[in-house]
Design an enzyme around this catalytic site. Structure first.
Site, PDB file in Angstrom:
ATOM      1  N   THR A  50       1.932   4.030  -9.379  1.00 52.08           N
ATOM      2  CA  THR A  50       2.528   3.950  -8.040  1.00 52.08           C
ATOM      3  C   THR A  50       1.435   3.784  -6.982  1.00 52.08           C
ATOM      4  OG1 THR A  50       4.103   5.580  -8.860  1.00 52.08           O
ATOM      5  CG2 THR A  50       4.235   5.027  -6.520  1.00 52.08           C
TER       6      THR A  50
ATOM      7  N   ASN B   5       7.277   7.099   3.656  1.00 50.28           N
ATOM      8  CA  ASN B   5       8.281   7.731   2.794  1.00 50.28           C
ATOM      9  C   ASN B   5       7.792   9.067   2.257  1.00 50.28           C
ATOM     10  OD1 ASN B   5      10.103   5.581   2.865  1.00 50.28           O
ATOM     11  ND2 ASN B   5       9.237   4.604   1.046  1.00 50.28           N
TER      12      ASN B   5
ATOM     13  N   GLY C 275      -0.733  -1.462  -6.103  1.00 49.83           N
ATOM     14  CA  GLY C 275      -0.670  -2.713  -5.336  1.00 49.83           C
ATOM     15  C   GLY C 275      -1.008  -2.468  -3.867  1.00 49.83           C
ATOM     16  N   ASP C 276      -0.592  -1.318  -3.341  1.00 49.10           N
ATOM     17  CA  ASP C 276      -0.884  -0.996  -1.936  1.00 49.10           C
ATOM     18  C   ASP C 276      -2.387  -0.776  -1.740  1.00 49.10           C
ATOM     19  OD1 ASP C 276       1.859  -1.035  -1.470  1.00 49.10           O
ATOM     20  OD2 ASP C 276       2.078   1.100  -1.899  1.00 49.10           O
TER      21      ASP C 276
ATOM     22  N   ASP D 130       7.722  10.649  -1.102  1.00 50.81           N
ATOM     23  CA  ASP D 130       7.900  10.239  -2.501  1.00 50.81           C
ATOM     24  C   ASP D 130       8.241  11.465  -3.343  1.00 50.81           C
ATOM     25  OD1 ASP D 130       7.226   7.688  -1.754  1.00 50.81           O
ATOM     26  OD2 ASP D 130       5.353   7.600  -2.902  1.00 50.81           O
TER      27      ASP D 130
ATOM     28  N   ASN E 219       2.742  -9.962  -5.969  1.00 50.14           N
ATOM     29  CA  ASN E 219       2.572  -9.899  -7.425  1.00 50.14           C
ATOM     30  C   ASN E 219       3.328 -11.059  -8.066  1.00 50.14           C
ATOM     31  OD1 ASN E 219       5.296  -9.143  -7.777  1.00 50.14           O
ATOM     32  ND2 ASN E 219       4.811  -6.962  -7.681  1.00 50.14           N
TER      33      ASN E 219
ATOM     34  N   LYS F 106       5.142   1.973   1.314  1.00 51.36           N
ATOM     35  CA  LYS F 106       4.134   0.915   1.180  1.00 51.36           C
ATOM     36  C   LYS F 106       3.283   0.801   2.443  1.00 51.36           C
ATOM     37  CE  LYS F 106       6.979  -1.494  -2.117  1.00 51.36           C
ATOM     38  NZ  LYS F 106       6.383  -0.834  -3.289  1.00 51.36           N
TER      39      LYS F 106
ATOM     40  N   SER G  24      -3.865   9.169  -4.366  1.00 52.83           N
ATOM     41  CA  SER G  24      -4.883   8.732  -5.337  1.00 52.83           C
ATOM     42  C   SER G  24      -5.728   7.555  -4.826  1.00 52.83           C
ATOM     43  CB  SER G  24      -4.195   8.357  -6.659  1.00 52.83           C
ATOM     44  OG  SER G  24      -3.314   7.271  -6.441  1.00 52.83           O
TER      45      SER G  24
HETATM   46  O1  RIB Z   1       4.262   0.976  -3.474  1.00 50.95           O
HETATM   47  C1  RIB Z   1       4.550   2.306  -3.752  1.00 50.95           C
HETATM   48  C2  RIB Z   1       5.494   2.867  -2.744  1.00 50.95           C
HETATM   49  O2  RIB Z   1       6.738   2.207  -2.845  1.00 50.95           O
HETATM   50  C3  RIB Z   1       5.805   4.328  -2.912  1.00 50.95           C
HETATM   51  O3  RIB Z   1       4.899   5.172  -2.246  1.00 50.95           O
HETATM   52  C4  RIB Z   1       7.240   4.437  -2.422  1.00 50.95           C
HETATM   53  O4  RIB Z   1       7.373   5.166  -1.241  1.00 50.95           O
HETATM   54  C5  RIB Z   1       7.733   3.013  -2.259  1.00 50.95           C
HETATM   55  O5  RIB Z   1       7.802   2.639  -0.950  1.00 50.95           O
END
Ligand code: RIB
Length: 299
Positions: free
Chosen positions: A240, A11, A243-244, A13, A180, A40, A283
């Site tokens: 943001t 994506n 979690g990823d 963002d 989560n 994600k 980040s």
């Molecule tokens: O988990 C964060 C992500 O969720 C963002 O980068 C956004 O693009 C959404 O997909």
């Protein structure tokens, strides 16, 4: 080392730094608007690679989204299975509040235009024991899972964002479910972390469940073991992608043979560092930074 195929979203963002989240009927100006790489799928591939894993990304963008696959490549991810034939690159409109919390609106675009032919081509390069990592921001998830099962690959699923389609899916082929508390409650109907994990294990006895619990840290449970990990304290700038980062680091560490407690610790530290910087993929720290970081564990 195991090969990891991370099939997922990419994506653009668009991040609005807000004095507070917009309320119904309200119009407010953002303090700042910035554009970052995200999705994600992309974020988790970057985290895997920065943690030291060998990772291939599969997914779709349009030609204007080429800078996203360039960023993956610069992070060490193989982008042979990223197609740029989509109609428009996926977009996420993200509000970030002064607390660092966010809320996100997704426009799927090309992320929902993956084809079975493209997926088949990617899977030709993977075999037994390799890992497929998925989230819930692309089409054809059941097909991807079937292909991985046919190949005797392990499946790791981050069921995010949770929706009705995912709730209807049979997760019995999933080895690692990384979710989560909100996703856990939606899937199991339970609120308590222990109960969420036990309910999932009742349904899927061979699953390895990793539950992230915000400020309460994370827990892991399988049929024989359970472990807990506290968060590391940092000042949150932008949550943001935290979690990823956690998911990518956890999977990279377990796939290279680290113990679950080691993987949980590295993942929590990496996520803490990610929260203290702006943007999602931007980040995510490299492994050396995570290993060298002197952060205070809460509790
Ligand atoms: O988990 C964060 C992500 O969720 C963002 O980068 C956004 O693009 C959404 O997909």
């Amino acid at each position: 080392m195991k090969k990891i195929l991370s099939y997922g979203s990419l994506n653009v963002d668009i991040v609005y730094s807000m004095p507070h989240f917009v309320q119904p009927g309200e119009t407010i100006a953002a303090c700042k608007t910035e554009q970052f790489p995200g999705g994600k799928g992309l974020n988790q591939s970057v985290a895997l690679s920065r943690a030291g894993a060998k990772v291939w990304h599969g997914g779709k963008i349009s030609t204007e989204g080429k800078w996203l696959s360039d960023i993956l490549e610069k992070s060490g991810v193989d982008v042979s299975f990223v197609s740029d034939s989509g109609s428009s690159t996926g977009t996420a409109f993200i509000q970030v509040a002064p607390s660092g919390e966010n809320c996100i609106i997704l426009n799927h675009g090309a992320n929902y235009e993956n084809t079975t032919e493209e997926i088949d081509r990617a899977f030709e390069n993977f075999g037994a024991g390799d890992i497929l990592l998925l989230q819930n921001e692309i089409n054809l998830l059941p097909y991807l899972m079937e292909k991985a099962t046919e190949k005797a690959m392990e499946i790791a699923l981050n069921p995010s964002p949770i929706d009705e389609k995912l709730m209807q899916m049979d997760l019995s082929a999933v080895s690692y479910l990384i979710l989560n508390e909100i996703e856990g409650e939606t899937i199991t109907g339970r609120k308590e972390p222990d109960e969420i994990c036990r309910t999932l294990l009742d349904r899927y006895p061979d699953m390895k469940v990793v539950l992230t619990m915000g400020g309460e840290g994370a827990m892991y449970m399988d049929k024989d073991n359970s472990f807990r990990q506290n968060i590391f304290e940092v000042k949150a700038v932008d949550t943001t992608g935290a979690g990823d980062t956690f998911t990518g680091y956890f999977l990279a560490f377990v796939s290279e043979g680290s113990s679950v407690p080691e993987a949980l610790k590295a993942a929590s530290k990496a996520a803490a560092i990610a929260v203290s910087g702006k943007g999602a993929a931007a980040s995510i720290p490299v492994r050396a930074e995570v290993m060298a970081a002197k952060l205070k564990e809460k509790g």
